[in-house]
Design an enzyme around this catalytic site. Structure first.
Site, PDB file in Angstrom:
ATOM      1  N   ASP A  59     -37.009   1.143  19.145  1.00  0.00           N
ATOM      2  CA  ASP A  59     -37.702   1.667  17.977  1.00  0.00           C
ATOM      3  C   ASP A  59     -38.659   0.606  17.447  1.00  0.00           C
ATOM      4  O   ASP A  59     -38.263  -0.559  17.276  1.00  0.00           O
ATOM      5  CB  ASP A  59     -36.707   2.053  16.891  1.00  0.00           C
ATOM      6  CG  ASP A  59     -35.911   3.305  17.254  1.00  0.00           C
ATOM      7  OD1 ASP A  59     -36.153   3.865  18.343  1.00  0.00           O
ATOM      8  OD2 ASP A  59     -35.054   3.712  16.453  1.00  0.00           O
ATOM      9  N   ASP A  93     -34.025  17.391  14.742  1.00  0.00           N
ATOM     10  CA  ASP A  93     -33.290  16.407  13.951  1.00  0.00           C
ATOM     11  C   ASP A  93     -32.634  17.100  12.762  1.00  0.00           C
ATOM     12  O   ASP A  93     -33.260  17.927  12.097  1.00  0.00           O
ATOM     13  CB  ASP A  93     -34.246  15.320  13.449  1.00  0.00           C
ATOM     14  CG  ASP A  93     -35.003  14.660  14.588  1.00  0.00           C
ATOM     15  OD1 ASP A  93     -34.398  14.485  15.660  1.00  0.00           O
ATOM     16  OD2 ASP A  93     -36.188  14.329  14.411  1.00  0.00           O
TER      17      ASP A  93
END
Length: 244
Positions: free
Chosen positions: A10, A131
């Site tokens: 990330d 998500d």
């Protein structure tokens, strides 16, 4: 069907980080050389990599492009990229640069026709991120929670030709609470699209269990903090996934 293990990189401000529950203010920095981290994962046997431009997810366009390109140059396997990819031009650009699969999240809810179009034009290349916060779809860097249920969003793309669904329980992400295996498997059984598990993987036990559910449509698992904190050995996880 063999479970794919995706080590995660990330990116925030060009650094390798992990967030807690998707909160940009709760970032732990694990390094300032993303390409080197990609190389380390490759040396441990990884053939797949999951990369997220966190800044891009909030900005709606690429922010850490230089870091992503460096990762693509360094990693010999397949790179799956998400974060702020919301236009056809950005999808095409990343494929041209060597990304294997593009992850689209917010645009899947905001502009489903766009997702259907690129899924048709890039067969096997589009992953839809579903998500969830408490079962509802979260978008725009997980800062916004919609009134759409995860399974309803997933079913909208069953006939669209998307490669996979990436399911993340946001409340577990980066928290080492354990992956929400039950919700992941339920989703995989409910739709005809392979599902990638993400969010909260804490150790090798979850890799064992998810690998057993490959026959149910669980295609892979993304893990980040557990690797960086030394709670999960990547080579061991890859071995378990392959054996199952």
């Amino acid at each position: 069907m063999t479970l794919i293990v995706f080590p995660a990189i990330d990116l925030k401000g060009g650094q390798v980080v992990r967030l807690a529950e998707g909160d940009m203010e709760r970032a732990t920095v694990y390094g300032d050389n993303p390409a080197h981290q990609a190389t380390l994962f490759a040396e441990q046997g990884a053939e797949y990599l999951h990369v997220v431009d966190l800044d891009g997810a909030f900005a709606g366009s690429s922010v850490n492009g230089d870091a992503v390109r460096a990762i693509l140059d360094a990693f010999p396997g397949h790179v799956q990229l998400g974060g702020g990819i919301r236009t056809r031009e950005s999808v095409e650009r990343w494929f041209d640069l060597g990304v294997s699969r593009v992850v689209i999240g917010s645009a899947a809810l905001d502009d489903p026709d766009f997702v259907r179009g690129v899924a048709k034009d890039f067969p096997g290349g589009i992953v839809v991120a579903v998500d969830a916060r408490d079962g509802m779809v979260a978008t725009h860097g997980w800062a916004t929670v919609s009134d759409v249920e995860v399974i309803d969003l997933a079913r909208r793309f069953e006939d669209a030709g998307v490669a996979s669904l990436l399911f993340t329980d946001v409340g577990r992400d980066g928290m080492l609470k354990g992956c929400n295996i039950e919700a992941t498997v339920d989703l995989a059984r409910a739709v005809d699209i392979p599902v990638i598990a993400s969010g909260g993987v804490a150790g090798i036990g979850e890799i064992h269990v998810l690998a057993l559910h490959a026959r149910d449509g669980v295609e892979g698992v993304i893990t980040g903090r557990a690797l960086y904190d030394g709670r999960l050995d990547l080579a061991a996880a890859l071995s378990v996934a392959a054996a199952a």
